[in-house]
Design a protein around this motif. Structure first.
Motif, PDB file in Angstrom:
ATOM      1  N   THR A 161      -4.279   2.836  -2.503  1.00  0.00           N
ATOM      2  CA  THR A 161      -4.419   4.030  -1.667  1.00  0.00           C
ATOM      3  C   THR A 161      -5.867   4.510  -1.626  1.00  0.00           C
ATOM      4  O   THR A 161      -6.221   5.320  -0.763  1.00  0.00           O
ATOM      5  CB  THR A 161      -3.537   5.178  -2.193  1.00  0.00           C
TER       6      THR A 161
ATOM      7  N   ILE B  51       0.844  -1.201   0.000  1.00  0.00           N
ATOM      8  CA  ILE B  51       0.000   0.000   0.000  1.00  0.00           C
ATOM      9  C   ILE B  51       0.881   1.254   0.000  1.00  0.00           C
ATOM     10  O   ILE B  51       1.819   1.363   0.786  1.00  0.00           O
ATOM     11  CB  ILE B  51      -0.920   0.007   1.232  1.00  0.00           C
ATOM     12  N   GLY B  52       0.571   2.193  -0.882  1.00  0.00           N
ATOM     13  CA  GLY B  52       1.316   3.447  -0.931  1.00  0.00           C
ATOM     14  C   GLY B  52       1.955   3.689  -2.281  1.00  0.00           C
ATOM     15  O   GLY B  52       1.618   3.048  -3.287  1.00  0.00           O
TER      16      GLY B  52
ATOM     17  N   LEU C  58      -2.426   7.723   2.618  1.00  0.00           N
ATOM     18  CA  LEU C  58      -1.837   6.405   2.356  1.00  0.00           C
ATOM     19  C   LEU C  58      -0.737   6.436   1.306  1.00  0.00           C
ATOM     20  O   LEU C  58      -0.176   5.396   0.968  1.00  0.00           O
ATOM     21  CB  LEU C  58      -2.924   5.416   1.917  1.00  0.00           C
ATOM     22  N   LEU C  59      -0.418   7.611   0.790  1.00  0.00           N
ATOM     23  CA  LEU C  59       0.627   7.699  -0.229  1.00  0.00           C
ATOM     24  C   LEU C  59       1.974   7.220   0.308  1.00  0.00           C
ATOM     25  O   LEU C  59       2.775   6.629  -0.419  1.00  0.00           O
ATOM     26  CB  LEU C  59       0.743   9.141  -0.736  1.00  0.00           C
TER      27      LEU C  59
ATOM     28  N   THR D 269       1.111   4.329  -7.535  1.00  0.00           N
ATOM     29  CA  THR D 269       0.432   4.108  -6.256  1.00  0.00           C
ATOM     30  C   THR D 269      -0.322   2.788  -6.285  1.00  0.00           C
ATOM     31  O   THR D 269      -0.788   2.340  -7.338  1.00  0.00           O
ATOM     32  CB  THR D 269      -0.541   5.246  -5.945  1.00  0.00           C
TER      33      THR D 269
END
Length: 497
Positions: free
Chosen positions: A191, A179-180, A197-198, A188
């Motif tokens: 997210t 995630i991210g 959540l980046l 990405t």
């Protein structure tokens, strides 16, 4: 020799002694508070180093680093919540010992194991700094990839009675780390349009949720509450005897050596060393069945492993000018501000400063023991507080600490989500440790794997192109074969019974 005694006299002075003691108290307290990491503790004191000499500045930062790493074990043992990621593995047996009325013994084991590893890594740093740095610098993307793969296999197989559950937990940790935003491509993943959540799932809120909030939820769940009321006992004034500590020496030496090796590899971290030390201690223990249920060996291995990293991370920093972790990256900046550039030439140009730093390493270790011994006489009283009062306080501290870290309510939400997840994992008996270590190592694993593929033009031959790679491949095959052999033995025993 006269020059050394002169530097010693100029280092062991009242101002520097007070700086070390103050840094030790500060680091221990912040390390013990969930959410307030060692990185934060060291970073906070950077402005204070502007007005200090290079030795005084490093004495303060080193004292905070060492004591903060140890301090994480205090909340891990007493509250079941790691104060720092480095203490994540300590929760497994430390909190179990506290619930059995052995909080004092667990705290003392953590303290003296940390001090043992500290002194061990100090000595290794002084004697073998250049040699270890030469080995560490040979690690390229392929070597790092195999090292992390080996770590995941070892931890996944040993952290649970079920090999499948252990590997599944590791895969969950790896998946969560996806995630991210990819640091190499900028793409990405998962997210869901959230800016928060980046940068991925924040580690500290995740740890607090999995270990602390899940414990609170368990307390208020009927079937788990009854179990905990039966298990939780007041601290019985248990003590760590000299005989017990001497018996731990082989584990302490092995875990310290492992911690030093991991610490000398830039980017590996104390959490990795703690989990690997724990896994290796369980694998070679005469009583592996006690691990996870309150094993003194488990606590000693974790704390020796993570604290041995503290001295070892200075090896690449001082000899190569490469920070070994986040804390030494901050120290790198502090040295630059002092007009000192870490690297091979620093030993010739600033030899007296380096010698002074070496002396403060031992001063910090002694200070940690003094502060720890005094604190350990008072801290176990927490276990005597009624849990009906204690758990609301723990929840409030977790929320406050998580929010204070980033001043973001999203972190608090992450903490609560992983609190629920941690509770579910406990109910289905899926180990948390492989999830944590998989999450921590995933970023470095993916980055190293991509770099290795780019360098080799997508050829797998790069993973057998060096003696170090071949050593890791042999180790991986040996460990997998060991696990398969154990599974076959267990099936035969089940058939016979």
């Amino acid at each position: 020799m006269n020059a050394f005694y002169e530097i010693l006299a100029n280092t062991v002075t009242l101002p520097i002694v007070m700086i070390v003691l103050g840094g030790t108290v500060f680091g221990t307290v912040l390390g013990a508070i969930p959410g307030l990491s060692v990185n934060l503790a060291v970073a906070i004191m950077i402005p204070a180093t502007f007005y200090m000499s290079p030795v005084e500045a490093m004495a303060l930062l080193i004292a905070i680093y060492k004591s903060g790493t140890y301090g994480g074990s205090v909340s891990a043992i007493l509250l079941g919540t790691p104060g720092t990621p480095a203490a994540s593995a300590t929760v497994i047996d430390g909190y179990a010992m506290a619930k059995k009325g052995q909080a004092s013994k667990a705290l003392n084991t953590a303290l003296f194991s940390s001090a043992f590893a500290d002194v061990f890594s100090n000595i290794v740093l002084i004697i073998f700094a250049a040699q270890i740095a030469k080995i560490a610098i040979q690690f390229g993307p392929a070597e790092y990839t195999l090292l992390i793969l080996f770590s995941l296999i070892v931890i996944g197989g040993i952290a649970s009675d079920s090999l499948i559950k252990g590997i599944l937990a590791s895969l969950i940790g790896l998946s969560l780390a996806v995630i991210g935003m990819d640091p190499m491509t900028g793409n990405t993943s998962f997210t869901f349009g959230s800016m928060n959540l980046l940068s991925g799932i924040p580690l500290v809120p995740m740890l607090i949720g999995l270990f602390a909030i899940s414990e609170v939820l368990g307390e208020y769940s009927n079937h788990i509450r009854k179990k905990m009321m039966d298990e939780a006992q007041k601290d019985a004034g248990s003590k760590l005897t000299l005989k017990e500590f001497i018996e731990l020496t082989p584990i302490l030496l092995k875990s310290s050596a492992l911690g030093v090796f991991i610490g000398a590899l830039p980017g590996s971290g104390s959490a990795t060393a703690a989990f690997l030390a724990y896994s290796e201690a369980k694998r070679t223990s005469k009583h592996p069945e006690e691990f996870g249920k309150g094993s003194i060996e488990g606590v000693a291995a974790c704390e020796a492993g993570n604290n041995a990293v503290c001295g070892a991370t200075l090896i690449p920093l001082l000899t190569l000018g490469i920070p070994g972790d986040t804390v030494t990256a901050i120290m790198f900046g502090a040295l630059i501000l002092q007009g000192i550039t870490p690297g091979p030439l620093v030993f010739e140009q600033q030899g007296d400063v380096i010698t002074g730093i070496y002396i403060t390493l031992f001063m910090a270790s002694i200070s940690m023991v003094l502060v720890g011994v005094l604190g350990n006489k008072l801290l176990p009283r927490i276990m005597n507080v009624k849990r009906a009062y204690l758990f609301p306080v723990i929840t409030a501290l977790c929320v406050a600490g998580t929010y204070a870290m980033g001043r973001n309510m999203f972190d608090v939400l992450i903490m609560m989500i992983f609190g629920v997840l941690g509770y579910v994992l406990k109910c289905i008996k899926l180990p948390v440790a492989p999830i944590i270590i998989g999450f921590i190592l995933s970023s470095q694993f993916v980055t190293s794997l991509k770099q290795a593929m780019i360098v080799s033009d997508n050829s797998l031959s790069i993973f057998v192109s060096s003696p170090i790679c071949l050593v890791f491949i042999v180790l991986i095959v040996a460990v997998v074969a060991y696990y398969i052999q154990n599974v076959i033995k267990m099936k035969k025993r089940g058939t016979e019974s």
